[in-house]
Design a protein around this motif. Structure first.
Motif, mmCIF file in Angstrom:
data_model
loop_
_atom_site.group_PDB
_atom_site.id
_atom_site.type_symbol
_atom_site.label_atom_id
_atom_site.label_comp_id
_atom_site.label_asym_id
_atom_site.label_seq_id
_atom_site.Cartn_x
_atom_site.Cartn_y
_atom_site.Cartn_z
ATOM 1 N N LEU A 27 0.835 -1.206 0.000
ATOM 2 C CA LEU A 27 0.000 0.000 0.000
ATOM 3 C C LEU A 27 0.869 1.254 0.000
ATOM 4 O O LEU A 27 0.589 2.216 -0.705
ATOM 5 N N ALA A 28 1.926 1.214 0.788
ATOM 6 C CA ALA A 28 2.842 2.352 0.873
ATOM 7 C C ALA A 28 3.518 2.592 -0.460
ATOM 8 O O ALA A 28 3.664 3.735 -0.903
ATOM 9 N N GLU A 29 3.924 1.527 -1.111
ATOM 10 C CA GLU A 29 4.610 1.642 -2.406
ATOM 11 C C GLU A 29 3.682 2.244 -3.465
ATOM 12 O O GLU A 29 4.115 3.027 -4.299
ATOM 13 N N MET A 30 2.385 1.894 -3.399
ATOM 14 C CA MET A 30 1.416 2.469 -4.343
ATOM 15 C C MET A 30 1.238 3.964 -4.089
ATOM 16 O O MET A 30 1.069 4.744 -5.012
ATOM 17 N N LEU A 31 1.266 4.345 -2.822
ATOM 18 C CA LEU A 31 1.067 5.738 -2.459
ATOM 19 C C LEU A 31 2.289 6.582 -2.807
ATOM 20 O O LEU A 31 2.160 7.662 -3.386
ATOM 21 N N ARG A 32 3.481 6.062 -2.458
ATOM 22 C CA ARG A 32 4.707 6.806 -2.737
ATOM 23 C C ARG A 32 5.873 5.824 -2.811
ATOM 24 O O ARG A 32 6.102 5.071 -1.869
ATOM 25 N N ALA A 33 6.593 5.855 -3.902
ATOM 26 C CA ALA A 33 7.716 4.935 -4.106
ATOM 27 C C ALA A 33 8.755 5.116 -3.003
ATOM 28 O O ALA A 33 9.090 6.226 -2.623
ATOM 29 N N GLY A 34 9.226 4.002 -2.475
ATOM 30 C CA GLY A 34 10.267 4.033 -1.455
ATOM 31 C C GLY A 34 9.765 4.197 -0.030
ATOM 32 O O GLY A 34 10.542 4.176 0.908
ATOM 33 N N GLN A 35 8.471 4.363 0.122
ATOM 34 C CA GLN A 35 7.902 4.525 1.463
ATOM 35 C C GLN A 35 7.750 3.151 2.110
ATOM 36 O O GLN A 35 7.267 2.215 1.488
ATOM 37 N N GLY A 36 8.155 3.024 3.355
ATOM 38 C CA GLY A 36 8.051 1.756 4.067
ATOM 39 C C GLY A 36 6.728 1.617 4.788
ATOM 40 O O GLY A 36 5.935 2.559 4.866
ATOM 41 N N ALA A 37 6.502 0.434 5.335
ATOM 42 C CA ALA A 37 5.248 0.141 6.027
ATOM 43 C C ALA A 37 5.044 1.036 7.237
ATOM 44 O O ALA A 37 3.956 1.570 7.456
ATOM 45 N N SER A 38 6.098 1.228 8.026
ATOM 46 C CA SER A 38 5.971 2.066 9.226
ATOM 47 C C SER A 38 5.682 3.514 8.872
ATOM 48 O O SER A 38 4.872 4.176 9.519
ATOM 49 N N GLU A 39 6.348 4.006 7.840
ATOM 50 C CA GLU A 39 6.111 5.384 7.410
ATOM 51 C C GLU A 39 4.680 5.541 6.908
ATOM 52 O O GLU A 39 4.015 6.533 7.184
ATOM 53 N N TYR A 40 4.188 4.525 6.210
ATOM 54 C CA TYR A 40 2.817 4.549 5.716
ATOM 55 C C TYR A 40 1.824 4.618 6.880
ATOM 56 O O TYR A 40 0.891 5.418 6.881
ATOM 57 N N VAL A 41 2.034 3.776 7.900
ATOM 58 C CA VAL A 41 1.150 3.766 9.072
ATOM 59 C C VAL A 41 1.183 5.123 9.754
ATOM 60 O O VAL A 41 0.146 5.677 10.124
ATOM 61 N N TYR A 42 2.372 5.679 9.907
ATOM 62 C CA TYR A 42 2.501 6.975 10.571
ATOM 63 C C TYR A 42 1.800 8.075 9.780
ATOM 64 O O TYR A 42 1.034 8.856 10.339
ATOM 65 N N GLU A 43 2.061 8.126 8.475
ATOM 66 C CA GLU A 43 1.508 9.202 7.636
ATOM 67 C C GLU A 43 -0.005 9.103 7.463
ATOM 68 O O GLU A 43 -0.686 10.122 7.429
ATOM 69 N N THR A 44 -0.536 7.883 7.326
ATOM 70 C CA THR A 44 -1.962 7.744 7.009
ATOM 71 C C THR A 44 -2.859 7.511 8.215
ATOM 72 O O THR A 44 -4.057 7.782 8.144
ATOM 73 N N LEU A 45 -2.305 7.016 9.313
ATOM 74 C CA LEU A 45 -3.136 6.726 10.483
ATOM 75 C C LEU A 45 -2.810 7.591 11.692
ATOM 76 O O LEU A 45 -3.690 8.234 12.265
ATOM 77 N N ILE A 46 -1.569 7.586 12.098
ATOM 78 C CA ILE A 46 -1.193 8.256 13.349
ATOM 79 C C ILE A 46 -1.233 9.768 13.225
ATOM 80 O O ILE A 46 -1.839 10.454 14.057
ATOM 81 N N LYS A 47 -0.605 10.309 12.195
ATOM 82 C CA LYS A 47 -0.534 11.765 12.043
ATOM 83 C C LYS A 47 -1.928 12.402 11.941
ATOM 84 O O LYS A 47 -2.217 13.360 12.656
ATOM 85 N N PRO A 48 -2.825 11.880 11.082
ATOM 86 C CA PRO A 48 -4.184 12.465 11.037
ATOM 87 C C PRO A 48 -4.927 12.338 12.369
ATOM 88 O O PRO A 48 -5.672 13.241 12.755
#
Length: 88
Positions: A27-48
């Motif tokens: 999912l992270a790779e689809m959203l932004r190339a090179g983004q890892g799973a943890s970064e995806y969780v942080y950006e899409t769930l925790i930060k909002p």
């Protein structure tokens, strides 16, 4: 030369089952190339979620007219009342 200690892994997904972690990584790779799973969780769930909590807190403060100082005074007064009642 001094030997550097390896950094500890601060990954959010470190204890997650591999299949869930791989799913998040894709999912992270689809959203932004090179983004890892943890970064995806942080950006899409925790930060909002943190931004929503901050906004809700501001709204509650406006509704009830509380500031940080007011909350601290109320908290201290409540603690004093509790200790007084325990002493009796």
């Amino acid at each position: 030369m001094t030997k550097r200690k390896p950094k500890k892994d601060a990954s959010i997904t470190i204890h997650m089952p591999t299949d869930h972690k791989e799913q998040l990584s894709s999912l992270a790779e689809m959203l932004r190339a090179g983004q890892g799973a943890s970064e995806y969780v942080y950006e899409t769930l925790i930060k909002p979620h943190l931004q929503q909590l901050k906004a809700e807190t501001k709204i509650k403060q406006k509704i009830f007219g509380l500031t940080e100082n007011d909350k601290n005074v109320e908290h201290r007064a409540d603690l004093i009342e509790r200790t007084d009642s325990l002493d009796k």
